[in-house]
Design a protein around this motif. Structure first.
Motif, PDB file in Angstrom:
ATOM      1  N   UNK A  14      -3.709  -5.789 -13.926  1.00  0.00           N
ATOM      2  CA  UNK A  14      -2.483  -5.086 -13.555  1.00  0.00           C
ATOM      3  C   UNK A  14      -2.730  -3.715 -12.924  1.00  0.00           C
ATOM      4  N   UNK A  15      -3.965  -3.235 -12.953  1.00  0.00           N
ATOM      5  CA  UNK A  15      -4.279  -1.908 -12.422  1.00  0.00           C
ATOM      6  C   UNK A  15      -5.173  -1.929 -11.191  1.00  0.00           C
ATOM      7  N   UNK A  16      -5.417  -3.101 -10.622  1.00  0.00           N
ATOM      8  CA  UNK A  16      -6.303  -3.137  -9.459  1.00  0.00           C
ATOM      9  C   UNK A  16      -5.893  -4.239  -8.489  1.00  0.00           C
ATOM     10  N   UNK A  17      -6.329  -4.049  -7.255  1.00  0.00           N
ATOM     11  CA  UNK A  17      -6.058  -5.032  -6.205  1.00  0.00           C
ATOM     12  C   UNK A  17      -7.326  -5.190  -5.366  1.00  0.00           C
ATOM     13  N   UNK A  18      -7.563  -6.411  -4.946  1.00  0.00           N
ATOM     14  CA  UNK A  18      -8.680  -6.717  -4.053  1.00  0.00           C
ATOM     15  C   UNK A  18      -8.107  -7.437  -2.839  1.00  0.00           C
ATOM     16  N   UNK A  19      -8.470  -6.985  -1.657  1.00  0.00           N
ATOM     17  CA  UNK A  19      -8.076  -7.630  -0.405  1.00  0.00           C
ATOM     18  C   UNK A  19      -9.327  -7.832   0.422  1.00  0.00           C
ATOM     19  N   UNK A  20      -9.338  -8.922   1.209  1.00  0.00           N
ATOM     20  CA  UNK A  20     -10.512  -9.196   2.028  1.00  0.00           C
ATOM     21  C   UNK A  20     -10.142 -10.024   3.243  1.00  0.00           C
ATOM     22  N   UNK A  21     -10.943  -9.859   4.278  1.00  0.00           N
ATOM     23  CA  UNK A  21     -10.860 -10.691   5.475  1.00  0.00           C
ATOM     24  C   UNK A  21     -12.252 -11.250   5.681  1.00  0.00           C
ATOM     25  N   UNK A  22     -12.321 -12.580   5.863  1.00  0.00           N
ATOM     26  CA  UNK A  22     -13.616 -13.177   6.135  1.00  0.00           C
ATOM     27  C   UNK A  22     -13.509 -14.164   7.285  1.00  0.00           C
ATOM     28  N   UNK A  23     -14.628 -14.385   7.926  1.00  0.00           N
ATOM     29  CA  UNK A  23     -14.697 -15.277   9.083  1.00  0.00           C
ATOM     30  C   UNK A  23     -14.805 -16.720   8.618  1.00  0.00           C
ATOM     31  N   UNK A  24     -13.932 -17.568   9.170  1.00  0.00           N
ATOM     32  CA  UNK A  24     -13.908 -18.978   8.806  1.00  0.00           C
ATOM     33  C   UNK A  24     -14.634 -19.822   9.852  1.00  0.00           C
ATOM     34  N   UNK A  25     -14.279 -19.635  11.108  1.00  0.00           N
ATOM     35  CA  UNK A  25     -14.890 -20.393  12.210  1.00  0.00           C
ATOM     36  C   UNK A  25     -15.130 -19.462  13.389  1.00  0.00           C
ATOM     37  N   UNK A  26     -16.269 -19.566  14.043  1.00  0.00           N
ATOM     38  CA  UNK A  26     -17.387 -20.438  13.682  1.00  0.00           C
ATOM     39  C   UNK A  26     -18.054 -19.957  12.401  1.00  0.00           C
ATOM     40  N   UNK A  60     -11.228  -4.431   0.559  1.00  0.00           N
ATOM     41  CA  UNK A  60     -10.595  -3.278  -0.063  1.00  0.00           C
ATOM     42  C   UNK A  60     -10.531  -3.528  -1.561  1.00  0.00           C
ATOM     43  N   UNK A  61     -10.940  -2.546  -2.315  1.00  0.00           N
ATOM     44  CA  UNK A  61     -10.800  -2.574  -3.765  1.00  0.00           C
ATOM     45  C   UNK A  61     -10.158  -1.262  -4.177  1.00  0.00           C
ATOM     46  N   UNK A  62      -9.038  -1.349  -4.848  1.00  0.00           N
ATOM     47  CA  UNK A  62      -8.340  -0.138  -5.261  1.00  0.00           C
ATOM     48  C   UNK A  62      -7.284  -0.457  -6.285  1.00  0.00           C
ATOM     49  N   UNK A  63      -6.364   0.487  -6.457  1.00  0.00           N
ATOM     50  CA  UNK A  63      -5.320   0.300  -7.465  1.00  0.00           C
ATOM     51  C   UNK A  63      -3.922   0.273  -6.850  1.00  0.00           C
ATOM     52  N   UNK A  64      -3.841   0.128  -5.513  1.00  0.00           N
ATOM     53  CA  UNK A  64      -2.549   0.176  -4.844  1.00  0.00           C
ATOM     54  C   UNK A  64      -2.487  -0.847  -3.714  1.00  0.00           C
ATOM     55  N   UNK A  65      -1.519  -1.748  -3.803  1.00  0.00           N
ATOM     56  CA  UNK A  65      -1.323  -2.728  -2.721  1.00  0.00           C
ATOM     57  C   UNK A  65      -0.957  -2.018  -1.431  1.00  0.00           C
ATOM     58  N   UNK A  66      -0.099  -1.015  -1.503  1.00  0.00           N
ATOM     59  CA  UNK A  66       0.318  -0.315  -0.282  1.00  0.00           C
ATOM     60  C   UNK A  66      -0.860   0.409   0.368  1.00  0.00           C
ATOM     61  N   UNK A  67      -1.772   0.962  -0.421  1.00  0.00           N
ATOM     62  CA  UNK A  67      -2.958   1.610   0.154  1.00  0.00           C
ATOM     63  C   UNK A  67      -3.889   0.571   0.770  1.00  0.00           C
ATOM     64  N   UNK A  68      -3.956  -0.604   0.170  1.00  0.00           N
ATOM     65  CA  UNK A  68      -4.749  -1.686   0.756  1.00  0.00           C
ATOM     66  C   UNK A  68      -4.158  -2.146   2.079  1.00  0.00           C
ATOM     67  N   UNK A  69      -2.844  -2.292   2.117  1.00  0.00           N
ATOM     68  CA  UNK A  69      -2.156  -2.672   3.352  1.00  0.00           C
ATOM     69  C   UNK A  69      -2.406  -1.619   4.432  1.00  0.00           C
ATOM     70  N   UNK A  70      -2.323  -0.361   4.065  1.00  0.00           N
ATOM     71  CA  UNK A  70      -2.573   0.730   5.007  1.00  0.00           C
ATOM     72  C   UNK A  70      -4.027   0.714   5.477  1.00  0.00           C
ATOM     73  N   UNK A  71      -4.948   0.480   4.563  1.00  0.00           N
ATOM     74  CA  UNK A  71      -6.369   0.425   4.920  1.00  0.00           C
ATOM     75  C   UNK A  71      -6.641  -0.707   5.905  1.00  0.00           C
ATOM     76  N   UNK A  72      -5.995  -1.857   5.694  1.00  0.00           N
ATOM     77  CA  UNK A  72      -6.150  -2.970   6.625  1.00  0.00           C
ATOM     78  C   UNK A  72      -5.702  -2.562   8.023  1.00  0.00           C
TER      79      UNK A  72
END
Length: 97
Positions: A37-49, A62-74
């Protein structure tokens, strides 16, 4: 954004939904989750090729404690050929919307 609305795409990132998109012929997958409940992980990875080296698999994390900060970081991450999402959104194809 091809096949979608860029603002809706960013809203989807905020909700951490799995999202597939293509940029310059490369297919990527965004995913996010809250390990607790205190952390969020977001990631983008390559699928193809497929990539040979695991170090090249993840494009952004992104690893942090805020979804909005993760969205902003993206949005600010230069993961699209050295450019940010908003600099290239017209060249991104949303393939699962």
């Amino acid at each position: 954004m091809i096949n979608g609305n860029a603002s809706e795409f960013i809203d989807r990132i905020y909700t951490c939904q799995d999202t597939v998109f293509i940029f310059h012929g490369v297919k990527y997958w965004f995913q996010g989750y809250m390990p607790d409940e205190n952390s969020v992980h977001m990631e983008v990875f390559q699928v193809e090729p497929a990539v040979e080296d695991d170090d090249d698999y993840y494009v952004w994390e992104y690893n942090g404690n805020s979804i909005s900060k993760g969205q902003e970081a993206f949005q600010k991450a230069p993961i699209f050929g050295g450019k940010t999402f908003w600099e290239v959104e017209k060249d991104i194809e949303w393939v699962d919307c």
